[in-house]
Design an enzyme around this catalytic site. Structure first.
Site, short mmCIF file in Angstrom:
data_model
loop_
_atom_site.label_atom_id
_atom_site.label_comp_id
_atom_site.label_asym_id
_atom_site.label_seq_id
_atom_site.Cartn_x
_atom_site.Cartn_y
_atom_site.Cartn_z
N LYS A 271 3.46 -3.09 -45.59
CA LYS A 271 2.32 -3.48 -44.75
C LYS A 271 1.67 -4.76 -45.28
CE LYS A 271 1.47 1.34 -43.57
NZ LYS A 271 0.66 2.55 -43.77
N ASP B 149 -5.58 2.62 -37.97
CA ASP B 149 -4.60 3.72 -37.98
C ASP B 149 -4.86 4.70 -36.83
OD1 ASP B 149 -2.48 3.82 -39.79
OD2 ASP B 149 -3.80 4.29 -41.48
N GLN C 177 -4.21 5.01 -46.95
CA GLN C 177 -2.82 5.47 -46.93
C GLN C 177 -2.77 6.97 -47.19
OE1 GLN C 177 -0.28 3.57 -46.02
NE2 GLN C 177 1.24 5.16 -46.31
N1 GUN Z 1 1.53 7.74 -44.44
C1 GUN Z 1 2.68 7.81 -43.75
N2 GUN Z 1 2.56 7.13 -42.58
C2 GUN Z 1 1.31 6.64 -42.55
C3 GUN Z 1 0.60 5.85 -41.61
O1 GUN Z 1 1.09 5.47 -40.54
N3 GUN Z 1 -0.68 5.53 -41.95
C4 GUN Z 1 -1.25 5.96 -43.10
N4 GUN Z 1 -2.51 5.62 -43.35
N5 GUN Z 1 -0.62 6.68 -43.98
C5 GUN Z 1 0.66 7.02 -43.72
#
Ligand code: GUN
Length: 293
Positions: A57, A124, A101
């Site tokens: 990311k 998110d 996350q």
């Molecule tokens: N952990 C696994 N996939 C994701 C996601 O799309 N967003 C976040 N914040 N954590 C994750």
């Protein structure tokens, strides 16, 4: 490059197209407002898979021209302290998007933490306000994987999905539930299947659109797939040899499917691209370029 080749939907190519477009959008924001869209990623503890996701990311965000920062906290951080950090980020005008996350350590109340991200910076789409908006069928920040899945389905089937029978295998808050809500918003008839469901294979075999998000290597055989169905594989499982597998037995299902996404190169890159898209949208909304929706 064509997104669809034969019956394979190349998510990586669509993700690259989207990111190229975002580079222009970010440049325009900089030119018009002298502001650089900024993403803050909060990582608590050191889950190895999260380290990889977060790295992807940050890299993508910087490639697009955004500022992307990682805020690391020990797994021992208290709930109050973490909520305090989020409140500080919510209040910072220069910060446009915030990600916590997942997973967070079990000592923390995940839902309280996700509720601590301002809904307008919640790229998110996990804050309960955005979750509720999605389930109510109104505009909001949509979780990135679900958004990516829908874009891939529309590449294959066109934008009108009304009346299609969709089956979503998996009910996680990150993928299964928001994908089902999004498909419902598109007027599909949606079934969610999960570990306690009966007749999973027979249910899957009724689907025009089958979204597989279980994380179980090669779980879906050809018998579970209707001839001509659009099959979206969200699974990413890595074995001891670091080979990557999806939920779907690609070799057996591909000849039967109308369309299918590969793993890797399907949904994964779309998740990151859609997250970047949400961050740019958040910046545009906060700068008054577009309306809040
Ligand atoms: N952990 C696994 N996939 C994701 C996601 O799309 N967003 C976040 N914040 N954590 C994750």
């Amino acid at each position: 490059m064509n997104i669809i080749e034969g019956n394979i939907i190349h998510g990586k190519r669509l993700a690259d197209d989207l990111c190229r477009h975002l580079i222009e959008e970010v440049a325009e924001i900089k030119r018009r407002f002298a502001v650089t869209p900024r993403l803050e990623i909060v990582l608590v503890g050191n889950d190895p898979a999260s380290e990889v996701y977060v790295g992807n990311k940050l890299k993508r965000a910087r490639e697009i021209g955004m500022i992307a920062e990682l805020l690391r906290f020990e797994a021992t951080i208290s709930q109050e302290e973490l909520l305090g950090e989020l409140a500080r980020l919510n209040a910072e005008e220069e910060v446009h998007g915030i990600i916590v996350q997942l997973p967070v350590p079990p000592t923390l109340d995940k839902f309280a933490i996700l509720a601590g991200v301002s809904p307008i910076k919640d790229i998110d789409g996990f804050n309960p306000i955005n979750v509720g908006r999605l389930y109510s069928g109104v505009n909001c920040f949509v979780p990135a994987t679900a958004q990516g899945v829908l874009m891939l389905i529309k590449e294959a089937l066109g934008s009108n999905l009304s009346g299609k029978k969709a089956v979503v295998l998996g009910r996680s808050i990150i993928v299964g539930r928001p994908t089902a809500a999004l498909l419902l918003r598109e007027n599909c008839s949606v079934t969610i299947l999960h570990s306690a469901s009966n007749n999973i294979g027979a249910e899957c075999a009724t689907a025009d659109i089958l979204v597989c998000a279980t994380g179980q290597k090669n779980m879906v055989p050809a018998e579970w797939v209707k001839e001509g169905a659009c099959v979206i594989d969200v699974g990413i499982v890595t074995d001891e040899k670091k080979d990557i597998f999806g939920d779907v037995n690609f070799e057996k299902v591909q000849p039967k499917a109308g369309y299918i996404t590969p793993v890797p190169g399907g949904v994964g890159p779309m998740t990151v691209a859609c997250l970047m898209n949400n961050t740019v949208l958040a910046a545009k909304q906060q700068l008054g370029m577009v309306k809040y929706r």
